[in-house]
Design a protein around this motif. Sequence first.
Motif, PDB file in Angstrom:
ATOM      1  N   VAL A   1       0.818  -1.199   0.000  1.00 37.61           N
ATOM      2  CA  VAL A   1       0.000   0.000   0.000  1.00 37.61           C
ATOM      3  C   VAL A   1       0.857   1.256   0.000  1.00 37.61           C
ATOM      4  O   VAL A   1       0.703   2.130  -0.829  1.00 37.61           O
ATOM      5  CB  VAL A   1      -0.903   0.036   1.246  1.00 37.61           C
ATOM      6  CG1 VAL A   1      -1.764   1.278   1.188  1.00 37.61           C
ATOM      7  CG2 VAL A   1      -1.754  -1.208   1.316  1.00 37.61           C
ATOM      8  N   GLN A   2       1.745   1.262   0.980  1.00 44.99           N
ATOM      9  CA  GLN A   2       2.542   2.456   1.112  1.00 44.99           C
ATOM     10  C   GLN A   2       3.372   2.681  -0.141  1.00 44.99           C
ATOM     11  O   GLN A   2       3.426   3.780  -0.658  1.00 44.99           O
ATOM     12  CB  GLN A   2       3.458   2.328   2.330  1.00 44.99           C
ATOM     13  CG  GLN A   2       3.952   3.674   2.825  1.00 44.99           C
ATOM     14  CD  GLN A   2       5.448   3.804   2.693  1.00 44.99           C
ATOM     15  OE1 GLN A   2       6.106   2.910   2.185  1.00 44.99           O
ATOM     16  NE2 GLN A   2       5.974   4.925   3.143  1.00 44.99           N
ATOM     17  N   SER A   3       3.961   1.605  -0.599  1.00 41.22           N
ATOM     18  CA  SER A   3       4.861   1.828  -1.715  1.00 41.22           C
ATOM     19  C   SER A   3       4.082   2.207  -2.972  1.00 41.22           C
ATOM     20  O   SER A   3       4.567   2.996  -3.773  1.00 41.22           O
ATOM     21  CB  SER A   3       5.731   0.598  -1.963  1.00 41.22           C
ATOM     22  OG  SER A   3       4.921  -0.506  -2.250  1.00 41.22           O
ATOM     23  N   GLN A   4       2.885   1.681  -3.114  1.00 41.52           N
ATOM     24  CA  GLN A   4       2.123   2.066  -4.303  1.00 41.52           C
ATOM     25  C   GLN A   4       1.796   3.554  -4.257  1.00 41.52           C
ATOM     26  O   GLN A   4       1.947   4.270  -5.236  1.00 41.52           O
ATOM     27  CB  GLN A   4       0.844   1.225  -4.412  1.00 41.52           C
ATOM     28  CG  GLN A   4       0.346   1.040  -5.844  1.00 41.52           C
ATOM     29  CD  GLN A   4      -0.395   2.231  -6.385  1.00 41.52           C
ATOM     30  OE1 GLN A   4      -0.854   3.070  -5.624  1.00 41.52           O
ATOM     31  NE2 GLN A   4      -0.482   2.339  -7.704  1.00 41.52           N
TER      32      GLN A   4
ATOM     33  N   GLY B   1       1.319   6.737  -6.935  1.00 42.12           N
ATOM     34  CA  GLY B   1       0.248   7.720  -6.810  1.00 42.12           C
ATOM     35  C   GLY B   1       0.756   9.122  -6.539  1.00 42.12           C
ATOM     36  O   GLY B   1       0.490  10.057  -7.321  1.00 42.12           O
ATOM     37  N   MET B   2       1.465   9.270  -5.458  1.00 40.77           N
ATOM     38  CA  MET B   2       1.883  10.600  -5.078  1.00 40.77           C
ATOM     39  C   MET B   2       2.853  11.226  -6.098  1.00 40.77           C
ATOM     40  O   MET B   2       2.698  12.392  -6.448  1.00 40.77           O
ATOM     41  CB  MET B   2       2.511  10.550  -3.679  1.00 40.77           C
ATOM     42  CG  MET B   2       2.583  11.895  -3.004  1.00 40.77           C
ATOM     43  SD  MET B   2       0.941  12.677  -2.765  1.00 40.77           S
ATOM     44  CE  MET B   2       0.617  12.201  -1.065  1.00 40.77           C
ATOM     45  N   PRO B   3       3.828  10.461  -6.589  1.00 42.08           N
ATOM     46  CA  PRO B   3       4.683  11.026  -7.644  1.00 42.08           C
ATOM     47  C   PRO B   3       3.872  11.489  -8.856  1.00 42.08           C
ATOM     48  O   PRO B   3       4.170  12.539  -9.441  1.00 42.08           O
ATOM     49  CB  PRO B   3       5.603   9.856  -8.009  1.00 42.08           C
ATOM     50  CG  PRO B   3       5.687   9.056  -6.755  1.00 42.08           C
ATOM     51  CD  PRO B   3       4.327   9.159  -6.132  1.00 42.08           C
ATOM     52  N   ALA B   4       2.834  10.751  -9.199  1.00 42.18           N
ATOM     53  CA  ALA B   4       2.022  11.146 -10.350  1.00 42.18           C
ATOM     54  C   ALA B   4       1.320  12.470 -10.074  1.00 42.18           C
ATOM     55  O   ALA B   4       1.239  13.354 -10.932  1.00 42.18           O
ATOM     56  CB  ALA B   4       0.986  10.059 -10.659  1.00 42.18           C
ATOM     57  N   LEU B   5       0.836  12.605  -8.853  1.00 43.00           N
ATOM     58  CA  LEU B   5       0.146  13.836  -8.470  1.00 43.00           C
ATOM     59  C   LEU B   5       1.112  15.023  -8.523  1.00 43.00           C
ATOM     60  O   LEU B   5       0.804  16.082  -9.085  1.00 43.00           O
ATOM     61  CB  LEU B   5      -0.433  13.683  -7.060  1.00 43.00           C
ATOM     62  CG  LEU B   5      -1.151  14.901  -6.484  1.00 43.00           C
ATOM     63  CD1 LEU B   5      -2.457  15.137  -7.210  1.00 43.00           C
ATOM     64  CD2 LEU B   5      -1.406  14.721  -4.987  1.00 43.00           C
ATOM     65  N   VAL B   6       2.288  14.822  -7.954  1.00 51.20           N
ATOM     66  CA  VAL B   6       3.273  15.899  -7.924  1.00 51.20           C
ATOM     67  C   VAL B   6       3.746  16.227  -9.340  1.00 51.20           C
ATOM     68  O   VAL B   6       3.907  17.396  -9.710  1.00 51.20           O
ATOM     69  CB  VAL B   6       4.451  15.517  -7.002  1.00 51.20           C
ATOM     70  CG1 VAL B   6       5.578  16.529  -7.123  1.00 51.20           C
ATOM     71  CG2 VAL B   6       3.975  15.416  -5.554  1.00 51.20           C
TER      72      VAL B   6
END
Lengths: 353, 353
Positions: free
Chosen positions: A179-182, A187-192
Amino acid sequence: MTDQAVPAAEHPAERRPRQGAAAGKPATIYDVAHAAGVSHQTVSRYLKGFEGIRPETRAKVERALAELDYRPNLTARSLTTGRSRRIGALTHDIDKYGPSKILGSASAAARDAGYVLDVVTLDTTDTASIREALAIIAEHDVEGILALSSTDEMTHAFEGIDFRVPALIAAEPDEPSRVQSQLATVGMPALVAHLAELGHRRLIFLAGPHHWSAARNRTRALEVAAESQGIEVAAVLEGDWSARSGHELIRDLPEIDATAIVSANDQMALGAILALSERGLEVPGDVSVTGIDDLPDAAFYTPPLTTLRMDLSGRGRAAFAELLSRIDGSEAHEPAPVQSELIVRSSTGPAPR
Amino acid sequence: MTDQAVPAAEHPAERRPRQGAAAGKPATIYDVAHAAGVSHQTVSRYLKGFEGIRPETRAKVERALAELDYRPNLTARSLTTGRSRRIGALTHDIDKYGPSKILGSASAAARDAGYVLDVVTLDTTDTASIREALAIIAEHDVEGILALSSTDEMTHAFEGIDFRVPALIAAEPDEPSRVQSQLATVGMPALVAHLAELGHRRLIFLAGPHHWSAARNRTRALEVAAESQGIEVAAVLEGDWSARSGHELIRDLPEIDATAIVSANDQMALGAILALSERGLEVPGDVSVTGIDDLPDAAFYTPPLTTLRMDLSGRGRAAFAELLSRIDGSEAHEPAPVQSELIVRSSTGPAPR
DNA sequence: CTCGGTCTTGTTACCGGCCACATTGGTGCA
DNA sequence: TGCACCAATGTGGCCGGTAACAAGACCGAG
């Protein structure tokens, strides 16, 4: 094997007047057995799906079963089998979207597996009341315990307790994991990256309450992603997940020293959007705003919110599956990794120069 | 009364090796009785709070209880008493605010009364799946059944079933009653009066799905209030409670032939606001919008929503209290009437001429 | 000193299932 | 025809409590 009537030694069920659904108490296997003219054990075997029953015996049992509208008494069954088919679920903020979504999906998974969730809600977050709730659950003879909200107090309350049954906290784990790694790697890199492409270089992060592991998770994921993409985090402000807190945090900021606000959930983003508009700033014209979760409502905020869709149902199901596997010792079939997916809507736009 | 050892006739607990919390199975009253040197019945009496126990006996029991970390087995208890201290709760849309709020408050009330809610969620709304869920609940030996969402299918599924225990649907009732009359006589008229004062003469109503009694209730209350205040209802459009449906209904309208939109809940209002803004209409400059419920988020919509605050927690508590009174035959202490209260925010304003 | 009553504690049955073991009837084979 | 064997079914005990009743200790009164 004599047929002569033995006055008082008759079966217990004998003494009770004949009864169907209309009468007083529900029928037991003894009632059924008597009505069918077989022993209670034969009925029990039938109920268990035992094959070796002669067709005519089987027919008699079936008739009696239907006639008396027999329903098994799970209490009695679980007394001997030790299996209550019940899971204790512990949650607070059940009226909030996240926990209730997780609860709903866990409950659905439980139902499919023949289980029922015994839900105990928490009014407060302190360890003492969690302990109290756990005591209630423990008394109710559950086969496992599931905590639906993952706070430090919850973790703490779980420590050092001998539950006698499997217990687990459904969480976005602190420790590295799927979860965390996904979230952290995708997810978060895509958002940023999405914000970076739009020209944003400085952002403000609205974090969730620090005692929630999911909040810490999301904060860390954001910081790592921002760092690696050369985006500056001007401030990390801690809210409490509510729209109110998002509103207050942005309203009370002396100046908005960034072109984007990333919120740890959609609701704080909602509050932030209102606060921005009250400050005379346009979204996304002056400031872009993003959330996390993708509530059903988020697509209908004004403007519709760019957010990371989190698979909350998957979390509930996965947590239940994991618990179930611990209960019956079966191997947990590796659940599909929980995905987060970037949903771009109109709350994000090019950074003003 | 002889003291000589009777080899195999010893108490069952004798055969089991001494065990504390660390060992295998939990301690029973027999274990405790043996450890304390009394009979199991004395332990049972102590547990029940029976007064007439000699102090030194009491002390022995207490010591043994603590030493073995005894916890009562509620399954066994309920087998004899017939009281499981469990209520079956049935709901769908548990991830929606209304049902989950009601569930949460009912669960809290249950906990305070020493009960636990066995929650079974419904994926679909059809009668068959409700029946199936009811069957699951029935097996779990509950003392009462509570349906948290009040649809026609639910009502229908409840008909003609012999539950053997009290069952009720937590609802805004169709029939005249406290709830309905308070909404119909106070809440809705206040909302309509508010719009009338602002000069609105024609409104569009976004209704909830017709198979929900709460939706019918709200529609009727609005129609009555509008009629009596000389306000024209230009259209009644049926949604499904979701923001999406509110958005679609307003988006697809050929023309907005009214100056106000009254929505049967806040979320459809949210969707309506977005649709209006997409049509280039300002809220409340061109069209005023109101909701019902007062979700925590509604105060942070853009603009903040004028709405009727409904006491959902009160509904959950009241439903549980009513059920409890039916279970133990006690008189239901008349619950405080469920209030609805007008909350004026900035989504309503003077009607354009 | 005996008897009845009260207080405290023990004994036994029972709740409604499941399990281990016993028993019965039928079948195949020597 | 006798016997072992198996399939089908019955019997009794047990799970962990509660309830009804019994029994022993102690008391005062007759």
